[in-house]
Design a protein around this motif. Structure first.
Motif, PDB file in Angstrom:
ATOM      1  N   ASP A 209     -31.897 -78.677   6.227  1.00 43.64           N
ATOM      2  CA  ASP A 209     -31.728 -77.973   7.567  1.00 43.64           C
ATOM      3  C   ASP A 209     -32.728 -77.631   8.333  1.00 43.64           C
ATOM      4  OD1 ASP A 209     -28.926 -78.634   7.144  1.00 43.64           O
ATOM      5  OD2 ASP A 209     -28.615 -76.678   5.970  1.00 43.64           O
TER       6      ASP A 209
ATOM      7  N   ASN B  42     -30.324 -69.702   7.196  1.00 43.22           N
ATOM      8  CA  ASN B  42     -28.989 -69.564   6.469  1.00 43.22           C
ATOM      9  C   ASN B  42     -28.282 -68.199   7.216  1.00 43.22           C
ATOM     10  OD1 ASN B  42     -28.766 -71.641   4.466  1.00 43.22           O
ATOM     11  ND2 ASN B  42     -30.451 -70.338   3.487  1.00 43.22           N
ATOM     12  N   ALA B  43     -27.412 -68.645   7.991  1.00 49.05           N
ATOM     13  CA  ALA B  43     -26.579 -67.424   8.781  1.00 49.05           C
ATOM     14  C   ALA B  43     -25.561 -66.732   8.038  1.00 49.05           C
ATOM     15  CB  ALA B  43     -25.972 -67.961  10.118  1.00 49.05           C
TER      16      ALA B  43
ATOM     17  N   ARG C 198     -30.035 -63.938  10.177  1.00 51.03           N
ATOM     18  CA  ARG C 198     -30.542 -65.331   9.601  1.00 51.03           C
ATOM     19  C   ARG C 198     -31.343 -64.916   8.405  1.00 51.03           C
ATOM     20  NH1 ARG C 198     -28.602 -69.875  11.526  1.00 51.03           N
ATOM     21  NH2 ARG C 198     -27.747 -70.046  13.435  1.00 51.03           N
TER      22      ARG C 198
ATOM     23  N   ARG D  23     -22.033 -68.892  15.839  1.00 48.16           N
ATOM     24  CA  ARG D  23     -21.715 -70.346  16.527  1.00 48.16           C
ATOM     25  C   ARG D  23     -22.336 -71.347  15.447  1.00 48.16           C
ATOM     26  NH1 ARG D  23     -24.221 -71.718  21.484  1.00 48.16           N
ATOM     27  NH2 ARG D  23     -22.384 -73.605  21.127  1.00 48.16           N
ATOM     28  N   ASP D  24     -22.961 -70.999  14.179  1.00 48.24           N
ATOM     29  CA  ASP D  24     -23.362 -71.744  13.146  1.00 48.24           C
ATOM     30  C   ASP D  24     -22.470 -71.619  12.030  1.00 48.24           C
ATOM     31  OD1 ASP D  24     -24.991 -73.488  12.019  1.00 48.24           O
ATOM     32  OD2 ASP D  24     -26.805 -72.431  12.226  1.00 48.24           O
ATOM     33  N   ARG D  25     -22.373 -72.462  10.998  1.00 50.13           N
ATOM     34  CA  ARG D  25     -21.802 -72.177   9.728  1.00 50.13           C
ATOM     35  C   ARG D  25     -22.510 -70.993   9.090  1.00 50.13           C
ATOM     36  NH1 ARG D  25     -24.587 -77.060   9.025  1.00 50.13           N
ATOM     37  NH2 ARG D  25     -26.432 -76.672   7.600  1.00 50.13           N
ATOM     38  N   HIS D  26     -21.862 -70.141   8.492  1.00 53.48           N
ATOM     39  CA  HIS D  26     -22.306 -68.694   8.013  1.00 53.48           C
ATOM     40  C   HIS D  26     -21.497 -68.404   6.743  1.00 53.48           C
ATOM     41  CE1 HIS D  26     -19.454 -67.454  11.308  1.00 53.48           C
ATOM     42  NE2 HIS D  26     -19.319 -66.506  10.580  1.00 53.48           N
TER      43      HIS D  26
ATOM     44  N   GLY E  47     -25.578 -66.417  15.186  1.00 53.26           N
ATOM     45  CA  GLY E  47     -25.285 -66.917  13.960  1.00 53.26           C
ATOM     46  C   GLY E  47     -23.832 -67.315  13.699  1.00 53.26           C
TER      47      GLY E  47
ATOM     48  N   ARG F  65     -31.469 -73.996  15.709  1.00 52.82           N
ATOM     49  CA  ARG F  65     -30.115 -73.485  15.416  1.00 52.82           C
ATOM     50  C   ARG F  65     -29.661 -72.583  16.612  1.00 52.82           C
ATOM     51  NH1 ARG F  65     -29.904 -74.764   9.922  1.00 52.82           N
ATOM     52  NH2 ARG F  65     -27.611 -74.343  10.049  1.00 52.82           N
ATOM     53  N   PRO F  66     -28.292 -72.413  16.784  1.00 51.62           N
ATOM     54  CA  PRO F  66     -28.006 -71.540  17.862  1.00 51.62           C
ATOM     55  C   PRO F  66     -28.572 -70.015  17.315  1.00 51.62           C
ATOM     56  CG  PRO F  66     -25.801 -72.722  16.722  1.00 51.62           C
ATOM     57  CD  PRO F  66     -27.133 -72.990  16.030  1.00 51.62           C
TER      58      PRO F  66
END
Length: 124
Positions: free
Chosen positions: A62, A116-117, A111, A73-76, A71, A67-68
């Motif tokens: 990744d 990673n969020a 992050r 708005r991202d997978r978390h 966080g 990235r957004p």
């Protein structure tokens, strides 16, 4: 009813450098490092209440950039935490950027060094 889910045991996150990831998760966030089985690749297990975070050192597929910013708005992964303000102060002291939740609840998004969020939600 049989065959039901009881909860999440752990979440695994891909990290490029275990020592760098531990400096964030263990040293900044304060997650305790757990004993890890003897596996043929680097990584670390961390405690998060009754659950665990497994850091797996592998090439990260990744992108960290692009990235957004927020966080949410991202997978978390979301954690319930006690003492959100103390954790926020540790993030600031370490120079780690974060954003407050836009939902209005007491929570923040941050992050790790590999992008990673995670969401930290106040639970007392």
């Amino acid at each position: 009813m049989s065959g039901r889910f009881l909860g999440i045991h752990h979440a695994s996150l891909i990290v490029a450098d275990t020592a760098r990831a531990l400096a964030f998760y263990r040293d900044v966030l304060g997650l305790p490092e757990l004993e890890r089985p003897d596996l043929p690749f680097p990584g670390a297990w961390l405690g998060a209440g009754d659950q665990q975070i497994h850091l797996l050192e592998l090439p990260n597929p990744d992108p960290v950039d692009g990235r957004p910013e927020h966080g949410g708005r991202d997978r978390h992964v979301a954690f319930s935490v006690f003492g959100l303000e103390a954790i926020r102060q540790r993030l600031e002291s370490a120079g780690v950027a974060y954003t407050m939740s836009r939902s209005g609840r007491p929570a923040l998004f941050v992050r790790d060094p590999d992008g990673n969020a995670m969401e930290l939600i106040a639970s007392g």
